[in-house]
Design a protein around this motif. Sequence first.
Motif, PDB file in Angstrom:
ATOM      1  N   PHE A   6     103.456 -10.167 -20.791  1.00 34.58           N
ATOM      2  CA  PHE A   6     104.310 -10.966 -21.654  1.00 34.58           C
ATOM      3  C   PHE A   6     105.136 -11.943 -20.815  1.00 34.58           C
ATOM      4  CE2 PHE A   6     103.417  -8.588 -25.465  1.00 34.58           C
ATOM      5  CZ  PHE A   6     103.093  -7.330 -25.000  1.00 34.58           C
ATOM      6  N   ARG A  10     108.360  -9.526 -24.182  1.00 31.29           N
ATOM      7  CA  ARG A  10     107.800  -8.239 -24.594  1.00 31.29           C
ATOM      8  C   ARG A  10     108.498  -7.749 -25.862  1.00 31.29           C
ATOM      9  NH1 ARG A  10     105.206  -3.908 -22.014  1.00 31.29           N
ATOM     10  NH2 ARG A  10     105.658  -1.890 -22.948  1.00 31.29           N
ATOM     11  N   ALA A  65     105.264  -3.613 -28.351  1.00 30.45           N
ATOM     12  CA  ALA A  65     104.281  -4.009 -27.337  1.00 30.45           C
ATOM     13  C   ALA A  65     103.141  -3.011 -27.213  1.00 30.45           C
ATOM     14  CB  ALA A  65     104.973  -4.182 -25.983  1.00 30.45           C
TER      15      ALA A  65
END
Length: 340
Positions: A190, A173, A177
């Motif tokens: 992720f 991530r 994000a």
Amino acid sequence: MEQAPTSPLSLSVSLAYVRALLQAAEISPAHASQLLRPLGMDPDDTTARLSEQQFATLYRSLAVALDDEMLRCFSRPLRPGTLKFTCLALLDAKNLMVAVHRWSYLSRLMQDDFYLEVTTNESTTRIAIVQAPGAPVRRAVASDLMLKVIHGVASWLAGQRLPLVRTDFPFPRPDFAADHELLYPGPVFFGQPQAALTLDAALLQLPIRRSKPELDDFLHRAPEDWFFATPREPSLALRLRDYLGERLPRPATAENAAEALHISIRTLHRRLADEGTSFQRVKDEFRRDRALQLLTKSQASIHLISEQLGFDSTASFHRAFRGWTGETPGAFRSAGAPPR
């Protein structure tokens, strides 16, 4: 040059996202600054966002300058005109499923780094980007751009923005994000094994609703129409950020957030988990972003910033800020540098 503020729900991307794209394109920091300033962007503003038009202008100029529609993301350039001839090959497909399978064959002809793997079960279809044996590992932005163009072109062919069951990325991530969560109309995850889009299988039976005369307009607007996917509704995480902006410095708890958003506390936690986040993470990221903005764009004291962000003491703010950036608020402000 100072940029006018952009609503978090508008179609835009953060400067951090754009810098990752420029880095993948092997653009030096000095050259990146030269590209951003004519767009009205301050390259040192860590909170800045590029509008749809600003991003599209930058992307188009880079694609021409680099002679590559994918901005050096793959070992073999996708020369200008690749998107046009790909779309021409898909226009006479019976439906989206046929078009996607045809695209999987075309992708093998156009480059060597990956291939598309299409799998369908009773309810969903998954389109995965699989790294080819022996191919070099590409930067994270490569799989992101390829998923965006697949989703964008498929949506254009069907005449509607296709909702997604989920979007998977193989990288951790990132700090930006929230851009992925805004740009993909569905939950984003992720740290997954592969980059992939998952859709309702019924959507792949939609007929192709576009014709060759419409293709020129689509290409003229590229990358707007394939890059920016309008969500069916703002994600709960983004609605929660708006709420926090109005609520702070008053105490902000999951309970009063759920009440303000007219959902149950259980639904709040479940939907945030579906989006790959949590109440505390959204709150921490919002306060971090707001702290960076106040430290770089205002002369407010650190004590006052701490109060504005709802911390019960300056010491608590110092501890949180050090956890976000690795340094104290005072050191960050004195250095005038982006967080590590």
